[in-house]
Design an enzyme around this catalytic site. Structure first.
Site, mmCIF file in Angstrom:
data_model
loop_
_atom_site.group_PDB
_atom_site.id
_atom_site.type_symbol
_atom_site.label_atom_id
_atom_site.label_comp_id
_atom_site.label_asym_id
_atom_site.label_seq_id
_atom_site.Cartn_x
_atom_site.Cartn_y
_atom_site.Cartn_z
ATOM 1 N N THR A 1 -1.657 -1.533 -7.572
ATOM 2 C CA THR A 1 -0.739 -1.896 -8.658
ATOM 3 C C THR A 1 0.578 -2.457 -8.126
ATOM 4 O O THR A 1 1.054 -3.500 -8.592
ATOM 5 C CB THR A 1 -0.451 -0.675 -9.549
ATOM 6 O OG1 THR A 1 -1.676 -0.048 -9.909
ATOM 7 C CG2 THR A 1 0.298 -1.093 -10.794
ATOM 8 N N THR A 2 1.193 -1.784 -7.173
ATOM 9 C CA THR A 2 2.488 -2.220 -6.649
ATOM 10 C C THR A 2 2.378 -3.608 -6.030
ATOM 11 O O THR A 2 3.244 -4.470 -6.237
ATOM 12 C CB THR A 2 3.018 -1.217 -5.607
ATOM 13 O OG1 THR A 2 2.990 0.102 -6.148
ATOM 14 C CG2 THR A 2 4.435 -1.569 -5.189
ATOM 15 N N TRP A 3 1.307 -3.824 -5.289
ATOM 16 C CA TRP A 3 1.070 -5.117 -4.646
ATOM 17 C C TRP A 3 0.900 -6.217 -5.689
ATOM 18 O O TRP A 3 1.512 -7.277 -5.611
ATOM 19 C CB TRP A 3 -0.169 -5.005 -3.760
ATOM 20 C CG TRP A 3 -0.418 -6.171 -2.864
ATOM 21 C CD1 TRP A 3 0.478 -7.124 -2.468
ATOM 22 C CD2 TRP A 3 -1.658 -6.495 -2.225
ATOM 23 N NE1 TRP A 3 -0.125 -8.033 -1.637
ATOM 24 C CE2 TRP A 3 -1.424 -7.662 -1.465
ATOM 25 C CE3 TRP A 3 -2.916 -5.907 -2.212
ATOM 26 C CZ2 TRP A 3 -2.447 -8.259 -0.701
ATOM 27 C CZ3 TRP A 3 -3.918 -6.493 -1.453
ATOM 28 C CH2 TRP A 3 -3.684 -7.650 -0.706
ATOM 29 N N HIS B 1 -1.618 1.407 -17.246
ATOM 30 C CA HIS B 1 -2.730 2.169 -16.665
ATOM 31 C C HIS B 1 -3.749 2.562 -17.734
ATOM 32 O O HIS B 1 -4.743 3.223 -17.430
ATOM 33 C CB HIS B 1 -2.214 3.443 -15.990
ATOM 34 C CG HIS B 1 -1.526 3.209 -14.674
ATOM 35 N ND1 HIS B 1 -1.993 2.328 -13.729
ATOM 36 C CD2 HIS B 1 -0.404 3.783 -14.134
ATOM 37 C CE1 HIS B 1 -1.186 2.348 -12.670
ATOM 38 N NE2 HIS B 1 -0.228 3.219 -12.893
ATOM 39 N N SER C 1 -5.448 7.783 -1.733
ATOM 40 C CA SER C 1 -4.096 7.306 -2.018
ATOM 41 C C SER C 1 -3.447 8.127 -3.132
ATOM 42 O O SER C 1 -2.259 8.468 -3.057
ATOM 43 C CB SER C 1 -4.156 5.829 -2.412
ATOM 44 O OG SER C 1 -2.860 5.308 -2.562
ATOM 45 N N TYR D 1 -9.333 -5.066 -4.914
ATOM 46 C CA TYR D 1 -8.294 -4.872 -3.898
ATOM 47 C C TYR D 1 -8.779 -5.347 -2.529
ATOM 48 O O TYR D 1 -8.052 -6.028 -1.792
ATOM 49 C CB TYR D 1 -7.938 -3.386 -3.852
ATOM 50 C CG TYR D 1 -6.913 -2.994 -2.819
ATOM 51 C CD1 TYR D 1 -5.555 -3.060 -3.096
ATOM 52 C CD2 TYR D 1 -7.304 -2.520 -1.559
ATOM 53 C CE1 TYR D 1 -4.614 -2.680 -2.160
ATOM 54 C CE2 TYR D 1 -6.370 -2.144 -0.615
ATOM 55 C CZ TYR D 1 -5.025 -2.223 -0.920
ATOM 56 O OH TYR D 1 -4.094 -1.852 0.017
ATOM 57 N N ARG E 1 2.295 3.391 1.358
ATOM 58 C CA ARG E 1 1.719 4.260 2.378
ATOM 59 C C ARG E 1 1.014 3.420 3.430
ATOM 60 O O ARG E 1 1.648 2.788 4.259
ATOM 61 C CB ARG E 1 0.783 5.281 1.720
ATOM 62 C CG ARG E 1 0.316 6.386 2.678
ATOM 63 C CD ARG E 1 -0.517 7.438 1.966
ATOM 64 N NE ARG E 1 -1.384 8.105 2.900
ATOM 65 C CZ ARG E 1 -2.644 7.749 3.147
ATOM 66 N NH1 ARG E 1 -3.194 6.747 2.476
ATOM 67 N NH2 ARG E 1 -3.365 8.392 4.039
ATOM 68 N N LYS E 2 -0.317 3.370 3.395
ATOM 69 C CA LYS E 2 -1.074 2.601 4.384
ATOM 70 C C LYS E 2 -1.672 1.321 3.804
ATOM 71 O O LYS E 2 -1.646 0.275 4.430
ATOM 72 C CB LYS E 2 -2.214 3.446 4.958
ATOM 73 C CG LYS E 2 -1.796 4.560 5.888
ATOM 74 C CD LYS E 2 -3.041 5.223 6.465
ATOM 75 C CE LYS E 2 -2.683 6.309 7.465
ATOM 76 N NZ LYS E 2 -3.910 6.942 8.032
ATOM 77 N N GLY E 3 -2.270 1.430 2.630
ATOM 78 C CA GLY E 3 -2.925 0.275 2.028
ATOM 79 C C GLY E 3 -4.160 -0.184 2.774
ATOM 80 O O GLY E 3 -4.573 -1.337 2.653
#
Length: 330
Positions: free
Chosen positions: A74-76, A133, A163, A224, A290-292
């Site tokens: 979502t953030t991306w 969401h 995540s 993703y 975080r990592k993604g």
């Protein structure tokens, strides 16, 4: 208008109180209450906003809605969509981009997080960009009947769980929880039964996937993992879909590459606002980065943990859905 707003607020408050008392309840960690609202698990702090959005939001034909489950990219996607749509407002190197001072979640707001006055006035410049969401079936009717467009992003369920697990553990109110393998396995069980924020996972994914098959001009379905593997091709498709295609001149000037670089996890993570800022009193901005990584679940799960996802994956396969860009060797 003021009298109308007052009456609407009173009606929302009444419905909220009644539902909060009557709906089935569960918890995602001890301090995060959820209610089973219209066949999905709605975090209680979003229930009033969901009621407001469903009853009063009027979509416009130019609106763009980013839909997703939490922790699926979502953030991306917020950062990519915001930059694609608003790129004419920034210099070619994006040195003055708002991301240097604001988190993407402050720039692209959740529909279920808006208050009544914001929803009714709706004074954002066009095209308006929102996120949600909520499952497809729970969207405002105006979104379904208007010509607004929906971008949906999914992520394989195992990485999504990992995540989500780490995300909630970073909440201030969960700082006293001491995670271990036994607790993780318990929550994997809850997640796979559909008892997670905005879950069940498979119902959420299939709702948007099936609509994208029925109406591909309305819903763009993204994975993703595909965005990670082929970011440039996906970015061009995304820009075309939202009506902001890249010109030949922009491609020659490497604008697409610059957007990919600006919106990368590494770039956003290193911005000062995301190192030290706060999204809310209980969530720091850095919590969103975080990592993604794709396949991070393999470093967390035992074979028995991974097997709990079999039924969920079988349901997806039975419905005809399979991940194009990711194969899970369970």
């Amino acid at each position: 208008m003021e009298a109308t707003n007052t009456k609407a607020k009173e009606q929302i408050e009444k419905e909220f109180k009644e539902l909060k008392l009557s709906l089935p309840k569960a918890a995602w960690f001890e301090n995060s209450a959820m209610v089973l609202y219209k066949s999905f698990w709605c975090p209680q702090y979003f229930l009033k906003g969901a009621i407001t959005f469903q009853n009063y939001f009027e979509a416009q034909d130019g609106d763009i809605i980013l839909a997703s489950l939490p922790r699926t990219g979502t953030t991306w996607l917020k950062s990519l969509l915001y930059t694609i749509i608003n790129r004419d407002n920034f210099s070619s190197q994006f040195s003055q981009h708002p991301f240097h001072t604001k988190n993407p979640h402050d720039l692209v707001l959740y529909l279920e997080g808006l208050d009544l006055s914001t929803i009714i006035v709706g004074n954002q410049p066009l095209p308006r960009l929102f996120a949600t969401h909520l499952p497809y079936l729970s969207l405002s009717d105006s979104i379904k009947t208007s010509q607004c467009r929906i971008v949906y992003v999914c992520r394989n369920p195992l990485d999504t769980f990992v995540s989500l697990w780490h995300f909630y553990l970073q909440f201030e109110r969960n700082k006293d929880i001491h995670p271990n393998m036994e607790l993780m396995e318990e929550y994997i069980g809850k997640y796979c039964k559909g008892e997670s924020p905005f879950g069940p996972y498979e119902d959420h994914l299939l709702g948007y996937w099936e609509e994208s098959n029925r109406n591909p001009q309305k819903v763009l379905f993204l994975e993703y993992e595909g965005l990670k593997k082929e970011p440039k091709a996906h970015l061009k498709s995304l820009a075309d879909f939202v009506g902001c295609p890249f010109s030949e001149e922009e491609e020659k000037q490497n604008v697409i590459d610059e957007i990919i670089k600006l919106c990368s996890l590494k770039s956003l993570k290193e911005m000062e606002v995301n190192k030290n800022g706060n999204f809310s009193p209980m969530v720091e901005n850095k919590t969103f980065f975080r990592k993604g990584e794709v396949g991070d679940w393999t470093t967390h799960f035992t074979p028995s943990m991974a097997k709990q996802f079999h039924q969920m994956l079988r349901k997806l396969n039975k419905a005809g859905f399979s991940f194009t860009y990711y194969r899970m060797n369970l």
